[in-house]
Design an enzyme around this catalytic site. Structure first.
Site, PDB file in Angstrom:
ATOM      1  N   ARG A  15    -117.254  48.704  56.787  1.00  0.00           N
ATOM      2  CA  ARG A  15    -117.276  47.244  57.012  1.00  0.00           C
ATOM      3  C   ARG A  15    -116.592  46.643  55.756  1.00  0.00           C
ATOM      4  O   ARG A  15    -117.061  45.632  55.023  1.00  0.00           O
ATOM      5  CB  ARG A  15    -118.820  46.853  57.034  1.00  0.00           C
ATOM      6  CG  ARG A  15    -119.409  46.971  58.334  1.00  0.00           C
ATOM      7  CD  ARG A  15    -120.916  46.594  58.246  1.00  0.00           C
ATOM      8  NE  ARG A  15    -121.640  47.196  57.417  1.00  0.00           N
ATOM      9  CZ  ARG A  15    -123.048  46.727  57.050  1.00  0.00           C
ATOM     10  NH1 ARG A  15    -123.416  45.529  57.406  1.00  0.00           N
ATOM     11  NH2 ARG A  15    -123.617  47.225  56.331  1.00  0.00           N
ATOM     12  N   LEU A  17    -113.879  44.872  55.836  1.00  0.00           N
ATOM     13  CA  LEU A  17    -113.608  43.517  55.752  1.00  0.00           C
ATOM     14  C   LEU A  17    -114.730  42.538  55.689  1.00  0.00           C
ATOM     15  O   LEU A  17    -114.390  41.549  54.794  1.00  0.00           O
ATOM     16  CB  LEU A  17    -112.971  43.397  57.275  1.00  0.00           C
ATOM     17  CG  LEU A  17    -112.347  41.999  57.517  1.00  0.00           C
ATOM     18  CD1 LEU A  17    -111.045  41.740  56.577  1.00  0.00           C
ATOM     19  CD2 LEU A  17    -111.781  42.013  58.950  1.00  0.00           C
ATOM     20  N   ILE A 425    -136.295  28.506  63.839  1.00  0.00           N
ATOM     21  CA  ILE A 425    -136.365  29.485  64.969  1.00  0.00           C
ATOM     22  C   ILE A 425    -136.920  30.733  65.018  1.00  0.00           C
ATOM     23  O   ILE A 425    -137.083  31.664  65.643  1.00  0.00           O
ATOM     24  CB  ILE A 425    -134.682  29.564  65.346  1.00  0.00           C
ATOM     25  CG1 ILE A 425    -134.073  28.297  65.824  1.00  0.00           C
ATOM     26  CG2 ILE A 425    -134.556  30.666  66.489  1.00  0.00           C
ATOM     27  CD1 ILE A 425    -134.845  27.539  67.179  1.00  0.00           C
ATOM     28  N   GLU A 478    -139.932  36.745  59.236  1.00  0.00           N
ATOM     29  CA  GLU A 478    -139.235  38.209  59.957  1.00  0.00           C
ATOM     30  C   GLU A 478    -138.805  39.137  58.723  1.00  0.00           C
ATOM     31  O   GLU A 478    -137.712  39.670  58.766  1.00  0.00           O
ATOM     32  CB  GLU A 478    -138.332  37.871  60.994  1.00  0.00           C
ATOM     33  CG  GLU A 478    -138.929  36.991  61.960  1.00  0.00           C
ATOM     34  CD  GLU A 478    -137.831  36.672  63.091  1.00  0.00           C
ATOM     35  OE1 GLU A 478    -136.472  37.321  62.991  1.00  0.00           O
ATOM     36  OE2 GLU A 478    -138.193  35.758  63.989  1.00  0.00           O
ATOM     37  N   TRP A 555    -128.498  43.649  74.005  1.00  0.00           N
ATOM     38  CA  TRP A 555    -127.797  43.668  72.634  1.00  0.00           C
ATOM     39  C   TRP A 555    -128.019  45.280  72.161  1.00  0.00           C
ATOM     40  O   TRP A 555    -128.161  45.738  71.077  1.00  0.00           O
ATOM     41  CB  TRP A 555    -128.593  42.776  71.684  1.00  0.00           C
ATOM     42  CG  TRP A 555    -127.969  41.408  71.707  1.00  0.00           C
ATOM     43  CD1 TRP A 555    -127.100  41.075  72.457  1.00  0.00           C
ATOM     44  CD2 TRP A 555    -128.270  40.350  71.030  1.00  0.00           C
ATOM     45  NE1 TRP A 555    -126.661  39.656  72.378  1.00  0.00           N
ATOM     46  CE2 TRP A 555    -127.654  39.119  71.450  1.00  0.00           C
ATOM     47  CE3 TRP A 555    -129.382  39.778  70.107  1.00  0.00           C
ATOM     48  CZ2 TRP A 555    -127.539  37.831  70.982  1.00  0.00           C
ATOM     49  CZ3 TRP A 555    -129.514  38.768  69.664  1.00  0.00           C
ATOM     50  CH2 TRP A 555    -128.556  37.745  70.138  1.00  0.00           C
ATOM     51  N   ASP A 593    -137.613  35.338  72.354  1.00  0.00           N
ATOM     52  CA  ASP A 593    -136.105  35.013  72.099  1.00  0.00           C
ATOM     53  C   ASP A 593    -135.616  35.735  73.232  1.00  0.00           C
ATOM     54  O   ASP A 593    -135.508  37.033  73.383  1.00  0.00           O
ATOM     55  CB  ASP A 593    -135.638  35.319  71.077  1.00  0.00           C
ATOM     56  CG  ASP A 593    -136.084  34.597  69.825  1.00  0.00           C
ATOM     57  OD1 ASP A 593    -136.676  33.093  69.999  1.00  0.00           O
ATOM     58  OD2 ASP A 593    -135.818  34.788  68.402  1.00  0.00           O
ATOM     59  N   HIS A 689    -124.716  28.448  61.306  1.00  0.00           N
ATOM     60  CA  HIS A 689    -123.749  29.274  61.086  1.00  0.00           C
ATOM     61  C   HIS A 689    -122.553  28.966  60.129  1.00  0.00           C
ATOM     62  O   HIS A 689    -121.607  29.463  59.827  1.00  0.00           O
ATOM     63  CB  HIS A 689    -123.027  30.088  62.339  1.00  0.00           C
ATOM     64  CG  HIS A 689    -123.954  30.711  62.971  1.00  0.00           C
ATOM     65  ND1 HIS A 689    -124.719  30.207  64.112  1.00  0.00           N
ATOM     66  CD2 HIS A 689    -124.195  32.162  63.430  1.00  0.00           C
ATOM     67  CE1 HIS A 689    -125.567  30.951  64.477  1.00  0.00           C
ATOM     68  NE2 HIS A 689    -125.216  32.071  64.309  1.00  0.00           N
ATOM     69  N   CYS A 721    -130.605  28.141  65.186  1.00  0.00           N
ATOM     70  CA  CYS A 721    -130.766  29.548  65.254  1.00  0.00           C
ATOM     71  C   CYS A 721    -131.643  29.875  63.957  1.00  0.00           C
ATOM     72  O   CYS A 721    -131.771  29.193  63.337  1.00  0.00           O
ATOM     73  CB  CYS A 721    -129.438  30.200  65.455  1.00  0.00           C
ATOM     74  SG  CYS A 721    -129.534  31.873  66.121  1.00  0.00           S
TER      75      CYS A 721
END
Length: 753
Positions: A15, A17, A425, A478, A555, A593, A689, A721
């Protein structure tokens, strides 16, 4: 025969990038350092493909954020305020990707939507009548020349004009005809520039051809490409499609002057028959026979049989879609050999292509024998008790009683919430400290009790903050979860987990999909401890937070030895048990969800019900059908187009649903109104986001717009979200503005009574 791929994962084996880009966002490295990271990754990936024996290597599949955004930038299709802003080209690019708030201005990001039927998200270009497409060089040529200097002649790739316009949003009365002439000139100049640079092939991606096409769309495509291909000169053009079949336009494609046509033979269920009906001898078929979206080994004998049945003169083997959608390599995983042998990630799929190439040419027969042995025996044993439980399900198991309106009255009395109730959310920022403590616990550097105490302290801190901020329905945050799907998979039998199986979801956001290895069963409660602890701290209701069965399936990397329906119903029974446990422990609001509900919806409407909705919607209903009427069931969906499946969403029979809405300009509101949506709704009032903080006034304006379409008694107020990926400072500032805006609008409504 030869081999190629459509695209390769750009995030890097570790990862690289992601981490470099996020450092740039935090101003920890310079633009030059970020660009150098990109250059090093491209070199590494080109050489990896070359060493693997891939004959045609693509370029321009690399992106710092998104390929559709890259295409819009290449052709200068920028909003005027961005084009003229005193920012570098790189910062203009990122301003459209994630928004910008600073001394130069305040710019919102472009909308973001799901890329076809995947969990990848693309940026939606906003086109007005003043948008002018033109080409004057740039990234696609630069990267071709960059590879050429390394001694690698690549095949540049670009999103085609039909897909570009199909996925863009036309603003203020603009339509496709406003851009046709400019686009034709831009793509023609691109072809000429690449030809002059020494390119031999250009890959033009047109995945939008796998949708249902109208006669008008087919005519536009034919007219555009007849003109474009007439100007291609010596450059060979590959028309590449993926994610489905091209039944509506196949007869036109094979008549146009394409040198190669790429067809998906995994998801394109009618493509093989179309090819067998006739494929020109003067064209090359780029046959997508290696699955670019799942991680299981290719069944060589089935693939070879299919290739023989196609019987085409010129054949190139490729992937069904870009390998962007699978992890980098299985080599770094620590699975036992008897498990690992069943997997092929991106790097291993290169080997599959080259082995299939040689087997097709009757070389290396031992590879076929080894592959046959892999598929000779069942991989896992089925759970007979679970199989019987699914077989015994009846219609009443999927219906909640009493009906929605009766439940609504009971819930109003039980919960006693104000008008425009506020909530979030689910997740709050996962700080470095939280991630560090989770890692320490996994490495057994701290005890389970120490980790539990730490998580409880995080919950306690944020419950208090939510109360002080004025939220009406709270969440526990969470903090114990690394991912909304992987976390649940870790508590279910039948799942496997990678250590480094990252896949890009959007920009710098990666996900690590778990693998459904066998039958899925819940053995013990998953979330009850954390939800009940949070509820013990406050008199306000705390939502239980679960991920729904369809999203867990979509997912995850699903099994290929049972149907998606059966796999989803296994998950539904597991989550149903968790719902009932939460209710039994006093949790009055439970959010399940289904963020990814639309993800596996067939791209052709004629298949929607028979192949997906007929079992996906009942799966959600199965999860909550047994709860008491006073228990309020919420669900959440994000970053997809839901307008055309609103009736199906209503049939989920949730009590409240929150939608992503701010990045899509609240488009869904009119659709809800038009289709008499009964479920209470929480359209997201700001874009999580983006790092920019919305003002209270912005959110008030959003709420006024919502209330013009939805009755106030049906509206909840929440962000788009979860807030896991955001920084704590911006999160708190945004949420304080949200609750302040809700209070102001609530007062306005009360004063008007």
């Amino acid at each position: 025969m030869t081999t190629t791929i459509i695209g390769f994962p750009r995030i890097g084996a570790q990862r690289e990038l992601k981490f470099a880009t996020e450092k740039y966002f935090r101003q920890k490295i310079t633009a030059e350092q970020l660009l150098q990271t990109g250059k090093e990754l491209r070199k590494r990936h080109w050489q990896l493909l070359q060493n693997a024996g891939i004959n045609q290597i693509p370029s321009n599949d690399f992106s710092f954020y998104d390929n559709l955004l890259d295409t819009a930038f290449l052709f200068h299709a920028l909003p005027q305020e961005i084009a003229t802003a005193n920012l570098s080209a790189l910062d203009k690019y990122f301003a459209l990707a994630r928004g910008y708030q600073g001394p130069v201005g305040d710019f919102k990001a472009w909308p973001m939507k799901k890329w076809f039927n995947t969990n990848y998200h693309y940026l939606v270009p906003q086109l007005t009548k003043t948008t002018k497409f033109y080409y004057d060089g740039g990234k696609i040529k630069d990267e071709f020349c960059e590879a050429l200097r390394l001694g690698i002649k690549t095949r540049p790739t670009i999103i085609g004009p039909f897909t570009l316009l199909h996925l863009s949003e036309f603003v203020a009365g603009a339509d496709a005809d406003d851009f046709t002439a400019n686009l034709l000139t831009a793509y023609t100049n691109l072809i000429q520039d690449l030809t002059a640079a020494g390119a031999e092939w250009l890959q033009i991606d047109e995945p939008a051809l796998v949708y249902d096409l109208s006669a008008t769309q087919i005519n536009w495509f034919n007219n555009f490409y007849q003109q474009l291909l007439a100007a291609k000169g010596p450059l060979k053009i590959l028309l590449q499609t993926y994610f489905g079949d091209v039944r509506d336009i196949y007869s036109s494609l094979i008549k146009l002057d394409f040198d190669g046509i790429g067809l998906d033979l995994i998801e394109g269920k009618k493509n093989a028959a179309l090819i067998q009906s006739g494929f020109p001898a003067n064209k090359t078929l780029f046959a997508g026979v290696v699955n670019g979206k799942n991680i299981w080994r290719n069944h060589y004998q089935k693939t070879l049989t299919l290739l023989e049945q196609l019987s085409v003169a010129n054949l190139t083997l490729t992937t069904s879609c870009s390998l962007l959608h699978v992890p980098y390599s299985v080599q770094t995983e620590s699975f036992a050999p008897e498990i690992k042998q069943h997997f092929a990630f991106a790097q291993e799929k290169l080997t599959e292509l080259t082995q299939l190439d040689q087997l097709y040419n009757h070389q290396q027969p031992d590879w076929l024998k080894q592959n046959q042995q892999l598929f000779a025996q069942p991989r896992v044993k089925e759970d007979p008790e679970l199989k019987e439980k699914i077989a015994q399900l009846t219609a009443k198991d999927f219906v909640r009683q009493p009906a929605f309106q009766q439940r609504r009255q009971l819930q109003r009395k039980a919960l006693n919430l104000p008008l425009l109730p506020t909530t979030t959310i689910g997740s709050f920022p996962q700080t470095k400290t939280i991630k560090k403590m989770r890692a320490a616990w996994r490495k057994q550097e701290i005890s389970a009790d120490q980790y539990r105490t730490f998580i409880q302290q995080q919950i306690k801190t944020w419950v208090k903050w939510q109360e002080d901020a004025g939220f009406d329905v709270l969440v526990h945050g969470e903090f114990e979860r690394n991912d909304m799907v992987e976390y649940f998979g870790q508590h279910l039998d039948g799942y496997l987990f990678t250590k480094n199986g990252w896949v890009q979801s959007y920009g710098t956001r990666g996900v690590k999909p778990p693998i459904i290895w066998g039958d899925v069963v819940r053995k013990s409660p998953i979330t009850v401890e954390w939800s009940t602890y949070a509820q013990s701290l406050t008199a306000k209701p705390v939502k239980g937070m679960l991920t729904g069965p369809v999203t867990i399936l979509n997912w995850s990397f699903p099994r290929e030895d049972i149907s998606l329906k059966e796999a989803t119903w296994q998950l539904a029974l597991a989550i149903q048990a968790e719902v009932l446990d939460l209710e039994a422990h006093g949790i009055k609001i439970i959010q399940i969800d289904e963020a990814a509900l639309r993800e596996k919806l067939p791209l052709r409407k004629s298949d929607w019900n028979s192949e997906y909705l007929s079992w996906a919607i009942p799966a959600f209903r199965l999860v909550h059908s047994q709860v008491k009427p006073q228990t309020q069931i919420h669900t959440h969906m994000c970053y997809s187009e839901f307008g055309d499946i609103i009736p199906a969403i209503d049939e989920m029979d949730a009590d409240v649903i929150s939608f992503e809405a701010s990045r899509s300009n609240l488009e869904i509101l009119q659709q809800l109104q038009d289709q008499h949506f009964k479920t209470l709704v929480g359209p997201g009032v700001y874009d999580i986001h983006s790092p920019r903080v919305p003002t209270k006034e912005e959110i008030v304006t959003e709420l006024h717009e919502i209330l013009r379409k939805v009755p106030a008694e049906n509206v909840w107020v929440n962000p788009d979200c979860g807030l896991k990926t955001r920084q704590e400072k911006e999160t708190k500032a945004s949420l304080l503005n949200l609750t302040a805006a809700a209070r102001q609008v609530r007062r306005e409504l009360q004063s008007n009574e």
